[in-house]
Each structure stands twice: as C-alpha cells, then as structure tokens.
Design a protein around this motif. Structure first.
Motif, mmCIF file in Angstrom:
data_model
loop_
_atom_site.group_PDB
_atom_site.id
_atom_site.type_symbol
_atom_site.label_atom_id
_atom_site.label_comp_id
_atom_site.label_asym_id
_atom_site.label_seq_id
_atom_site.Cartn_x
_atom_site.Cartn_y
_atom_site.Cartn_z
ATOM 1 N N GLY A 262 1.063 -1.337 0.144
ATOM 2 C CA GLY A 262 -0.125 0.372 -0.329
ATOM 3 C C GLY A 262 0.905 1.347 -0.270
ATOM 4 O O GLY A 262 1.024 1.576 -0.822
ATOM 5 N N PHE A 263 1.399 0.899 1.534
ATOM 6 C CA PHE A 263 2.143 2.958 1.225
ATOM 7 C C PHE A 263 0.797 4.056 0.591
ATOM 8 O O PHE A 263 2.102 5.249 0.301
ATOM 9 C CB PHE A 263 3.500 2.925 1.011
ATOM 10 N N LYS A 264 -0.170 4.450 0.875
ATOM 11 C CA LYS A 264 -0.331 5.765 1.005
ATOM 12 C C LYS A 264 -0.820 7.096 1.624
ATOM 13 O O LYS A 264 -1.171 6.228 2.774
ATOM 14 C CB LYS A 264 -1.736 4.672 0.172
ATOM 15 N N THR A 265 -0.497 7.288 1.443
ATOM 16 C CA THR A 265 -1.181 9.016 2.723
ATOM 17 C C THR A 265 -2.616 8.935 2.377
ATOM 18 O O THR A 265 -3.274 8.603 1.878
ATOM 19 C CB THR A 265 -0.187 10.174 1.215
ATOM 20 N N GLY B 228 -6.608 -8.245 8.230
ATOM 21 C CA GLY B 228 -4.747 -8.299 8.257
ATOM 22 C C GLY B 228 -4.925 -6.496 9.600
ATOM 23 O O GLY B 228 -5.680 -6.915 10.233
ATOM 24 N N VAL B 229 -3.677 -6.606 9.533
ATOM 25 C CA VAL B 229 -3.167 -5.372 10.327
ATOM 26 C C VAL B 229 -2.622 -4.642 9.427
ATOM 27 O O VAL B 229 -2.778 -4.209 8.442
ATOM 28 C CB VAL B 229 -2.056 -6.014 11.070
ATOM 29 N N VAL C 200 1.099 7.898 6.162
ATOM 30 C CA VAL C 200 1.099 7.108 5.286
ATOM 31 C C VAL C 200 0.467 5.865 5.788
ATOM 32 O O VAL C 200 1.250 5.129 6.939
ATOM 33 C CB VAL C 200 2.674 6.919 4.907
ATOM 34 N N VAL C 201 0.053 5.387 4.935
ATOM 35 C CA VAL C 201 -1.193 3.743 5.991
ATOM 36 C C VAL C 201 -0.334 2.562 5.029
ATOM 37 O O VAL C 201 -0.717 2.440 3.609
ATOM 38 C CB VAL C 201 -2.313 3.868 5.920
ATOM 39 N N CYS C 202 0.020 1.385 5.083
ATOM 40 C CA CYS C 202 0.629 0.499 4.820
ATOM 41 C C CYS C 202 -0.355 -0.750 5.303
ATOM 42 O O CYS C 202 -0.753 -0.721 6.689
ATOM 43 C CB CYS C 202 1.628 -0.163 4.286
ATOM 44 N N TRP C 203 -0.463 -2.254 4.771
ATOM 45 C CA TRP C 203 -1.478 -2.947 5.187
ATOM 46 C C TRP C 203 -0.593 -4.314 4.872
ATOM 47 O O TRP C 203 -0.123 -4.832 4.341
ATOM 48 C CB TRP C 203 -2.735 -2.793 5.406
#
Length: 162
Positions: A12-15, A31-32, A125-128
């Motif tokens: 992901g790594f989306k703002t 998930g986490v 930034v969000v990653c999953w």
C-alpha cells in the motif's frame, strides 16, 4: 523509504490524502496495518484536530498529553487490526472508518484518535498486511510488543492500549 516494512510484506504505502480520494486499492481481507510518519522531525500538534465526535465524545486531548505520548525516533505512529477469522470487517472497511473519522465523521474508530491532532495528518502513510491463517489481533499484539521493546516500553503514539 519504509523498506523495512516492505520486506515484512506490508503493501500500500498510501497517504491519508490519497486514501481520502480513492481507497479501492485496499484489500477486502482481514489483516493488520501501520500508520507511518515520513519524517522523524518533531510534530506540530493541533489543539483541535479533525477527528469525529463519536458518541458525542470529544476526541481531542490536551497538547501536553500528546507530547507525553510522542515517541521520539519512531516512524510508526499507530498499529491497527482489521477483522478476525470469524468476523466480517476487512482492511478496506476498517481503514475507511479510520479515514472517515479523521474527516470529522461520527464513525466508530476511536482508537488512533491522536492521529488527527497532528498538523501533518494528511501526509501520514498507511500500509497493510493481509492475513490468511493468522488472527489479526495476535499479529497486532506482536507488532505492538516489538515496538515497545525497541522504544523503552512505549506504545506507538496513537495506540492508547496494548
């Protein structure tokens, strides 16, 4: 940037700003997820953040409380989970709640509310990490425990409980 998390399988790594515009890239799996800050510079805190007033409770806390919870040298500011082996929540539904709460909506994502008192919250930034055979709550606990080992027993900034 964030190579360590990519090596662990995070995607992901989306703002937050990007997710506000389009969240279709987020998997509809359990998930986490991590909320990361792209700089280790000291943050600027807002007296009144953008978080929603869930169940008519004010999500804002005094600036000194935010300062006490800030973890110097950490790029992770929140660790969250989405769903369970027998539940219906997914990464997409849970992250949609997180972002909606940050937009001031009255939704149930009270955890992580300190994020919205960061002046640069749109740049977070969000990653999953989707999970198949593991329980998200167990993986979340492992991630928080690992973080605490690395940061003198402190939880990530916006994680209010272990």
């Amino acid at each position: 940037m964030f190579e360590e998390y990519k090596k662990q399988g995070f995607d992901g790594f989306k703002t937050i700003a990007e997710l506000k515009r389009n969240d279709a890239c987020i998997p509809m799996q359990i998930g986490v997820y991590l909320v990361l800050r792209g700089t280790l510079e000291a943050p600027k805190f807002l007296e009144t953040g953008t978080g929603g007033h869930f169940k008519e409770q004010d999500p804002n806390v005094p600036l000194d409380e935010l300062q006490r919870n800030w973890v110097e040298g950490a790029d992770i500011v929140y660790i969250g989970k989405a769903g369970s082996q027998c539940g219906s929540a997914t990464l997409r539904s849970r992250l949609r709640q997180l972002v909606s709460f940050g937009c001031g909506k009255n939704v149930g994502h009270w955890g992580g509310r300190y994020l919205w008192q960061l002046e640069d919250s749109n740049d977070l930034v969000v990653c999953w990490l989707p999970l198949i055979d593991e329980e998200p709550s167990d993986v979340e606990t492992e991630l928080i425990t690992s973080f605490k080992r690395q940061h003198s027993g402190m939880r990530p900034f916006a994680n209010l409980r272990d």
